[in-house]
Design an enzyme around this catalytic site. Structure first.
Site, PDB file in Angstrom:
ATOM      1  N   SER A   1       0.819  -1.211   0.000  1.00  0.00           N
ATOM      2  CA  SER A   1       0.000   0.000   0.000  1.00  0.00           C
ATOM      3  C   SER A   1       0.856   1.266   0.000  1.00  0.00           C
ATOM      4  O   SER A   1       0.468   2.282  -0.592  1.00  0.00           O
ATOM      5  CB  SER A   1      -0.950  -0.007   1.203  1.00  0.00           C
ATOM      6  OG  SER A   1      -0.219  -0.171   2.392  1.00  0.00           O
TER       7      SER A   1
ATOM      8  N   ASP B   1      10.821   0.637  -2.075  1.00  0.00           N
ATOM      9  CA  ASP B   1       9.890  -0.384  -1.571  1.00  0.00           C
ATOM     10  C   ASP B   1       9.558  -0.101  -0.104  1.00  0.00           C
ATOM     11  O   ASP B   1      10.298   0.594   0.594  1.00  0.00           O
ATOM     12  CB  ASP B   1      10.516  -1.778  -1.721  1.00  0.00           C
ATOM     13  CG  ASP B   1       9.488  -2.907  -1.618  1.00  0.00           C
ATOM     14  OD1 ASP B   1       8.287  -2.614  -1.440  1.00  0.00           O
ATOM     15  OD2 ASP B   1       9.889  -4.080  -1.721  1.00  0.00           O
TER      16      ASP B   1
ATOM     17  N   GLU C   1      11.007  -9.094  -4.669  1.00  0.00           N
ATOM     18  CA  GLU C   1      11.551  -7.901  -3.993  1.00  0.00           C
ATOM     19  C   GLU C   1      13.025  -8.111  -3.663  1.00  0.00           C
ATOM     20  O   GLU C   1      13.843  -7.202  -3.828  1.00  0.00           O
ATOM     21  CB  GLU C   1      10.744  -7.613  -2.730  1.00  0.00           C
ATOM     22  CG  GLU C   1       9.331  -7.147  -3.047  1.00  0.00           C
ATOM     23  CD  GLU C   1       8.443  -7.009  -1.828  1.00  0.00           C
ATOM     24  OE1 GLU C   1       7.425  -6.291  -1.930  1.00  0.00           O
ATOM     25  OE2 GLU C   1       8.730  -7.596  -0.777  1.00  0.00           O
TER      26      GLU C   1
HETATM   27  C1  5RP Z   1       5.175  -6.901   0.155  1.00  0.00           C
HETATM   28  C2  5RP Z   1       6.015  -6.138   1.121  1.00  0.00           C
HETATM   29  C3  5RP Z   1       5.553  -4.784   1.510  1.00  0.00           C
HETATM   30  O1  5RP Z   1       6.598  -3.889   1.318  1.00  0.00           O
HETATM   31  C4  5RP Z   1       5.167  -4.790   2.951  1.00  0.00           C
HETATM   32  O2  5RP Z   1       4.208  -5.810   3.170  1.00  0.00           O
HETATM   33  C5  5RP Z   1       4.624  -3.441   3.398  1.00  0.00           C
HETATM   34  O3  5RP Z   1       3.378  -3.212   2.800  1.00  0.00           O
HETATM   35  P1  5RP Z   1       2.506  -1.941   3.148  1.00  0.00           P
HETATM   36  O4  5RP Z   1       3.184  -0.776   2.527  1.00  0.00           O
HETATM   37  O5  5RP Z   1       1.158  -2.254   2.545  1.00  0.00           O
HETATM   38  O6  5RP Z   1       2.417  -1.845   4.651  1.00  0.00           O
HETATM   39  O7  5RP Z   1       7.036  -6.574   1.569  1.00  0.00           O
HETATM   40  O8  5RP Z   1       5.667  -8.179  -0.069  1.00  0.00           O
END
Ligand code: 5RP
Length: 217
Positions: free
Chosen positions: A30, A81, A103
């Protein structure tokens, strides 16, 4: 400030590191979705992006960014990320969205990894968030037994398949005081594709959205 507002603020801050003509690595989640929205309204022209998930690919295409094959781009100048947890050494737990393997590949191919989070993700010691581990389906039970033997409490992410056609085990209770050691150990279990510890290759910088503004750590 709402958590969504904090995500937008950190997304805007991350945009300042993106240069026209770049080939950018783009994560999943998100917070990254907020970043993609900001990228779309910025008018910045990229050469293209390498995407870490099918969801991110769709969103990048929707704002007109070409999605490129990492096999054809060479190393990337920058990867943006999010994370589920990040410690003061910029080591992370990732994979809440199940995209951890792609990732980790993009992180390894990137000269600079900027992690974007709101303050709620910053921890003293990693491990409150269950550690996601991507597993080849036939090895699910074997890997679970090995993890239980290491002190973990394992649950299969029900009804979920990764973009690579694999499963996710979410693991609580492992001792993550030395995350480099644990990342190495978990990744050596046959059938593990990768674990969501990003300690061997952590972030180079972390942008943290707080009530007082965005901090670079
Ligand atoms: C996806 C991830 C995301 O970076 C992690 O889950 C964080 O997500 P969000 O920004 O929705 O809190 O590693 O695999």
């Amino acid at each position: 400030m709402s958590q969504q507002r904090l995500k937008i603020e950190v997304a805007k801050a991350a945009l300042k590191y993106v240069e026209p003509g770049m080939t950018l690595g783009v994560g999943t989640g998100s917070t990254v979705n907020a970043f993609i929205d900001e990228l779309g309204s910025s008018g910045l022209e990229l050469t293209g992006a390498v995407s870490s998930s099918d969801e991110t690919t769709e969103r990048l295409k929707a704002i007109g960014v070409s999605v490129l094959d990492l096999n054809h781009t060479g190393d990337l100048a920058l990867y943006i990320d999010g994370a589920d947890e990040v410690d003061s050494h910029r080591r992370m737990i990732k994979g809440g969205g199940g995209a951890l393997t792609r990732e980790k590949i993009i992180a390894a191919a990137s000269r600079r990894f900027i992690c974007i989070v709101d303050e709620s993700k910053c921890v003293g010691v990693l491990g409150e968030f269950p550690l996601p581990i991507e597993v080849i389906p036939m090895a699910r039970a074997l890997v679970a037994r090995k993890l239980i033997g290491m002190g973990g409490s394992v649950s299969l992410r029900e009804g979920f398949q990764t973009d690579n056609g694999n499963l996710i085990l979410d693991v609580r209770g492992l001792d993550l005081v030395d995350p480099v050691r644990m990342e190495t150990q978990v990744n050596q279990i046959p059938g593990v594709v990768t674990c969501g510890l990003f300690a061997l290759r952590g972030a180079d910088q972390v942008l943290v959205a707080t009530e007082q503004g965005v901090e670079l750590r």
